[in-house]
Motif scaffolding. Structure first.
Motif, PDB file in Angstrom:
ATOM      1  N   UNK A 168      -9.018  -0.756   6.760  1.00  0.00           N
ATOM      2  CA  UNK A 168      -7.908  -0.553   7.479  1.00  0.00           C
ATOM      3  C   UNK A 168      -6.880  -2.242   7.116  1.00  0.00           C
ATOM      4  N   UNK A 169      -5.490  -2.488   7.626  1.00  0.00           N
ATOM      5  CA  UNK A 169      -4.381  -3.239   7.382  1.00  0.00           C
ATOM      6  C   UNK A 169      -4.031  -3.603   7.606  1.00  0.00           C
ATOM      7  N   UNK A 170      -3.687  -4.833   7.639  1.00  0.00           N
ATOM      8  CA  UNK A 170      -3.240  -6.184   8.737  1.00  0.00           C
ATOM      9  C   UNK A 170      -1.650  -5.696   8.996  1.00  0.00           C
ATOM     10  N   UNK A 171      -0.232  -5.260  10.007  1.00  0.00           N
ATOM     11  CA  UNK A 171       0.481  -5.305  10.098  1.00  0.00           C
ATOM     12  C   UNK A 171       1.081  -6.832   9.425  1.00  0.00           C
ATOM     13  N   UNK A 172       1.413  -7.315   7.606  1.00  0.00           N
ATOM     14  CA  UNK A 172       2.029  -8.766   7.742  1.00  0.00           C
ATOM     15  C   UNK A 172       2.878  -9.413   8.350  1.00  0.00           C
ATOM     16  N   UNK A 173       3.770  -9.036   9.598  1.00  0.00           N
ATOM     17  CA  UNK A 173       4.956  -9.897   9.964  1.00  0.00           C
ATOM     18  C   UNK A 173       4.695  -9.802  11.996  1.00  0.00           C
ATOM     19  N   UNK A 174       2.920  -9.639  11.486  1.00  0.00           N
ATOM     20  CA  UNK A 174       2.146  -9.135  13.440  1.00  0.00           C
ATOM     21  C   UNK A 174       1.473 -10.224  13.341  1.00  0.00           C
ATOM     22  N   UNK A 175       0.747 -10.551  14.413  1.00  0.00           N
ATOM     23  CA  UNK A 175       0.050 -12.257  14.932  1.00  0.00           C
ATOM     24  C   UNK A 175      -0.953 -12.170  14.310  1.00  0.00           C
ATOM     25  N   UNK A 176      -2.010 -13.041  14.082  1.00  0.00           N
ATOM     26  CA  UNK A 176      -2.936 -12.899  13.509  1.00  0.00           C
ATOM     27  C   UNK A 176      -3.821 -12.794  14.877  1.00  0.00           C
ATOM     28  N   UNK A 177      -5.406 -12.538  14.772  1.00  0.00           N
ATOM     29  CA  UNK A 177      -6.527 -12.270  16.266  1.00  0.00           C
ATOM     30  C   UNK A 177      -6.381 -13.484  16.420  1.00  0.00           C
ATOM     31  N   UNK A 178      -6.082 -13.057  17.867  1.00  0.00           N
ATOM     32  CA  UNK A 178      -6.199 -14.224  19.383  1.00  0.00           C
ATOM     33  C   UNK A 178      -4.887 -14.319  19.422  1.00  0.00           C
ATOM     34  N   UNK A 179      -4.029 -14.643  18.329  1.00  0.00           N
ATOM     35  CA  UNK A 179      -2.770 -14.931  18.737  1.00  0.00           C
ATOM     36  C   UNK A 179      -1.737 -14.764  19.838  1.00  0.00           C
ATOM     37  N   UNK A 180      -1.598 -15.924  20.290  1.00  0.00           N
ATOM     38  CA  UNK A 180      -0.138 -14.704  21.254  1.00  0.00           C
ATOM     39  C   UNK A 180       0.246 -14.247  20.063  1.00  0.00           C
ATOM     40  N   UNK A 181       1.119 -12.145  20.488  1.00  0.00           N
ATOM     41  CA  UNK A 181       1.361 -11.982  20.822  1.00  0.00           C
ATOM     42  C   UNK A 181       1.142 -10.593  20.109  1.00  0.00           C
ATOM     43  N   UNK A 182       1.454 -10.009  18.754  1.00  0.00           N
ATOM     44  CA  UNK A 182       0.126  -8.257  18.237  1.00  0.00           C
ATOM     45  C   UNK A 182      -0.341  -8.188  17.375  1.00  0.00           C
ATOM     46  N   UNK A 183      -1.830  -8.396  17.075  1.00  0.00           N
ATOM     47  CA  UNK A 183      -2.490  -8.356  16.297  1.00  0.00           C
ATOM     48  C   UNK A 183      -2.683  -7.039  15.900  1.00  0.00           C
TER      49      UNK A 183
END
Length: 286
Positions: A168-183
């Motif tokens: 699985x891949x993380x969307x580069x512009x999205x938040x990191x784990x646990x951060x405010x926003x959308x991981x």
């Protein structure tokens, strides 16, 4: 006298159907209904021609039978190819992905070092150099766990075809784990990755692991959208431009299975954070 008589042996009587002496055998007589075909050639306007060729010349129905036989063999061959491809999709690809996941897990353990090992308590006084580094494209960044499926993966940075081929891949512009926003994380819809993602229901836990913490999310929504609806991975899903206040997780994959004209979306919200020195979260069992 016959030599056999001198030895006391009885000579074998000739069979009835055997010709006596050198008399040639009588050719068998044709039975009623049999057709006698002369195999000799006859002279015609087109030259010499065997009368037997009229019997061997292909007819319309013989051509039809030949075509059906060829078509049947072609379909059998095609079916075998499809079965082999299905076997590769089910078992072969899963084995390849699992092997790459093991390699990514080792890379992540080396990147985190002893402080990132869940069996080792993190240092009480971390150094200034311990600040997280920006993720590198294609490199592992976190662990992802879905207890309902008894599945876990290493998540890499990036969502290109090369990035998510084996993870699985993380969307580069999205938040990191646990951060405010959308991981936000994307994955292929194959048996090695997000095959059963549609089975998640509201309240099911999804757990993410980074170097120092466990993040326990709970599913809040399961929906299907069109591929162009990228607002589902916005900091506030569905409302691009709004300032985020929640800590969210979004999983995306193709829908339906074996096709990609839709996207299956799983939204979840962070319910608690647990330090690694407290052991594994209860949702993961012992």
């Amino acid at each position: 006298m016959d030599s056999t008589a001198l030895m006391g042996a009885v000579p074998r009587a000739p069979k009835v159907d055997e010709p006596a002496g050198d008399q040639p055998a009588e050719p068998p007589r044709p039975r009623r209904g049999d057709r006698v075909v002369q195999l000799r050639a006859e002279q015609t306007g087109e030259g010499y021609k065997s009368v037997y060729s009229e019997l061997t010349r292909p007819s319309f129905w013989s051509r039809v039978r030949t075509g059906l036989r060829f078509g049947g063999e072609l379909l059998i061959t095609f079916g075998l190819v499809v079965l082999l491809f299905a076997g590769y999709e089910i078992w072969g690809k899963s084995a390849i992905v699992d092997a790459h996941q093991d390699e990514l897990s080792q890379q992540l353990a080396q990147a985190w070092g002893p402080e990132g090992d869940p069996t080792v308590a993190p240092s009480a006084t971390p150094s200034a150099s311990a600040s997280p580094k920006p993720p590198v494209q294609g490199k592992p960044i976190a662990g992802l766990f879905i207890p309902k499926f008894d599945k876990e993966w290493i998540v890499v940075e990036g969502v290109t075809q090369k990035d998510i081929r084996y993870a699985p891949g993380h969307y580069p512009e999205s938040a990191m784990p646990g951060q405010v926003g959308n991981f936000s994380v994307a994955g292929h819809r194959n048996r090695a990755t997000f095959w059963r993602l549609d089975e998640l229901r509201k309240g099911d836990p999804i757990i993410v692991q980074d170097r120092d913490q466990w993040y326990v999310y709970q599913v809040t929504e399961n929906l299907i959208v069109k591929p162009h609806q990228v607002e589902v991975v916005a900091p506030v899903p569905g409302r691009p431009g709004d300032k985020p206040t929640k800590r969210m997780l979004t999983l995306t994959t193709c829908n339906p299975k074996f096709d990609n004209y839709e996207r299956l979306i799983i939204h979840a919200e962070l319910t608690r954070t647990q330090s690694k020195d407290q052991g594994r979260p209860a949702e993961l069992g012992t």
